[in-house]
Motif scaffolding. Structure first.
Motif, mmCIF file in Angstrom:
data_model
loop_
_atom_site.group_PDB
_atom_site.id
_atom_site.type_symbol
_atom_site.label_atom_id
_atom_site.label_comp_id
_atom_site.label_asym_id
_atom_site.label_seq_id
_atom_site.Cartn_x
_atom_site.Cartn_y
_atom_site.Cartn_z
ATOM 1 N N ARG A 39 0.825 -1.200 0.000
ATOM 2 C CA ARG A 39 0.000 0.000 0.000
ATOM 3 C C ARG A 39 0.865 1.260 0.000
ATOM 4 O O ARG A 39 0.551 2.246 -0.651
ATOM 5 C CB ARG A 39 -0.922 -0.017 1.212
ATOM 6 N N THR A 40 1.970 1.236 0.729
ATOM 7 C CA THR A 40 2.833 2.412 0.782
ATOM 8 C C THR A 40 3.396 2.733 -0.598
ATOM 9 O O THR A 40 3.406 3.889 -1.024
ATOM 10 C CB THR A 40 3.976 2.175 1.778
ATOM 11 N N GLU A 54 0.638 4.129 -2.834
ATOM 12 C CA GLU A 54 0.308 5.512 -2.485
ATOM 13 C C GLU A 54 1.406 6.467 -2.924
ATOM 14 O O GLU A 54 1.133 7.575 -3.390
ATOM 15 C CB GLU A 54 0.058 5.617 -0.983
ATOM 16 N N ASP A 55 2.660 6.073 -2.775
ATOM 17 C CA ASP A 55 3.763 6.940 -3.195
ATOM 18 C C ASP A 55 3.752 7.188 -4.690
ATOM 19 O O ASP A 55 4.170 8.250 -5.159
ATOM 20 C CB ASP A 55 5.104 6.318 -2.784
ATOM 21 N N ARG A 56 3.288 6.209 -5.441
ATOM 22 C CA ARG A 56 3.298 6.359 -6.896
ATOM 23 C C ARG A 56 2.136 7.202 -7.394
ATOM 24 O O ARG A 56 2.186 7.717 -8.504
ATOM 25 C CB ARG A 56 3.250 4.975 -7.571
ATOM 26 N N THR A 57 1.084 7.319 -6.618
ATOM 27 C CA THR A 57 -0.131 7.952 -7.137
ATOM 28 C C THR A 57 -0.563 9.189 -6.368
ATOM 29 O O THR A 57 -1.606 9.765 -6.682
ATOM 30 C CB THR A 57 -1.287 6.936 -7.120
ATOM 31 N N ASP A 58 0.202 9.628 -5.345
ATOM 32 C CA ASP A 58 -0.280 10.757 -4.540
ATOM 33 C C ASP A 58 0.040 12.108 -5.161
ATOM 34 O O ASP A 58 -0.451 13.132 -4.692
ATOM 35 C CB ASP A 58 0.304 10.680 -3.124
ATOM 36 N N ARG A 59 0.870 12.125 -6.223
ATOM 37 C CA ARG A 59 1.221 13.398 -6.849
ATOM 38 C C ARG A 59 0.828 13.373 -8.311
ATOM 39 O O ARG A 59 1.116 12.391 -9.015
ATOM 40 C CB ARG A 59 2.729 13.654 -6.732
#
Length: 283
Positions: free
Chosen positions: A265-266, A269-274
């Motif tokens: 999940r981390t 999320e890191d790939r898609t939060d920006r």
């Protein structure tokens, strides 16, 4: 031949040869190509069970000597038949299903090319008169169904690959892994670790945690290993005197397996939060 004579008596009587009939009966040689743990060997055993034939595996990984396939001549000390004749002898049937595992792991050195020796074994035009160096007589392999497995298609030589029908087996999705675990893996691990069905159950959420945080594979081999590791810890608790039924949910599964190995999940999320950031591959 006798069966075909009864079914097509007029055609056979008109001079149709046995070799022509054998060529018509020759089927395709299946080659299952896919990553480890996707069920290539299990699929072969299921085919044998559905056809009512005996099933036997023959591993080709690391075979470098051509004589391993064709056998050793009896003039040598310690001569023995090749692996193909030995496999027929072990299975005790003239029409089994033989699974040739890891056909892409065949080696090649000064002692010969085992892949070239397999051509005579697998080719329906040749294997009706397969000659093992030890037997030195023609042995009919035309009624044997050969199924090969490989992890990669590129290492298989072209002439050998040309005689096989390639079937690509892709990896499982998360939903497929959960279904396989619920129907097969969890009951098998409960049975193999000496538990009863009323002593432990695994929830769907716990299986999702194992798939996302503790395994990263195309198949389900590591998933079954992790489930078995958790079951063995439950067996230890029962041996220490615990009598309550264990419902393995997400917190219990994390306690049994320890620290997660992967941050699924981390990373997502890191790939898609920006916005404007894409995942790429540099080589």
């Amino acid at each position: 031949v006798r069966k075909l004579r009864l079914e097509r008596g007029s055609d056979f009587a008109q001079g149709e040869s046995t070799d022509q009939i054998r060529r018509e009966r020759a089927g395709a040689i299946l080659c299952f190509v896919g990553p480890p743990g996707v069920g290539k060997t299990s699929l072969g055993s299921s085919i044998a069970r559905a056809m009512g034939r005996k099933f036997i595996r023959m591993s080709l990984g690391g075979v470098r000597d051509e004589a391993e396939i064709r056998g050793f001549r009896r003039t040598y000390i310690g001569a023995m038949p090749g692996r193909m004749i030995q496999t027929i002898r072990r299975v005790e049937s003239h029409n089994p299903i033989i699974m040739l595992d890891e056909v892409d792991k065949l080696g090649r050195d000064f002692r010969g090319d085992p892949a070239s020796a397999l051509l005579e074994v697998l080719d329906p035009e040749q294997n009706s008169e397969f000659r093992d160096h030890y037997l030195d007589v023609a042995f009919d392999l035309s009624e044997v169904i050969f199924i090969t497995t490989a992890n990669e298609l590129d290492p298989i030589p072209g002439p050998l690959r040309d005689r096989m029908e390639i079937i690509q087996l892709s990896g499982y999705t998360e939903q497929e892994k959960i279904a396989i675990a619920q129907q097969y893996l969890v009951p098998r691990q409960i049975r193999e670790n000496g538990l009863r069905t009323d002593e432990a159950t695994v929830t769907r959420d716990a299986l999702e945690v194992v798939i996302r945080d503790y395994t990263r594979e195309a198949g389900v081999r590591t998933l079954e290993r992790e489930i078995g590791r958790g079951m063995r810890k439950i067996v230890t608790k029962i041996a220490e005197g615990s009598t309550e039924k264990v419902i393995i949910d997400t917190p219990v599964m994390r306690t049994l397996l320890g620290k997660p190995r992967y941050g699924y999940r981390t990373e997502a999320e890191d790939r898609t939060d920006r916005p404007g950031v894409a995942t790429g591959l540099a080589w």
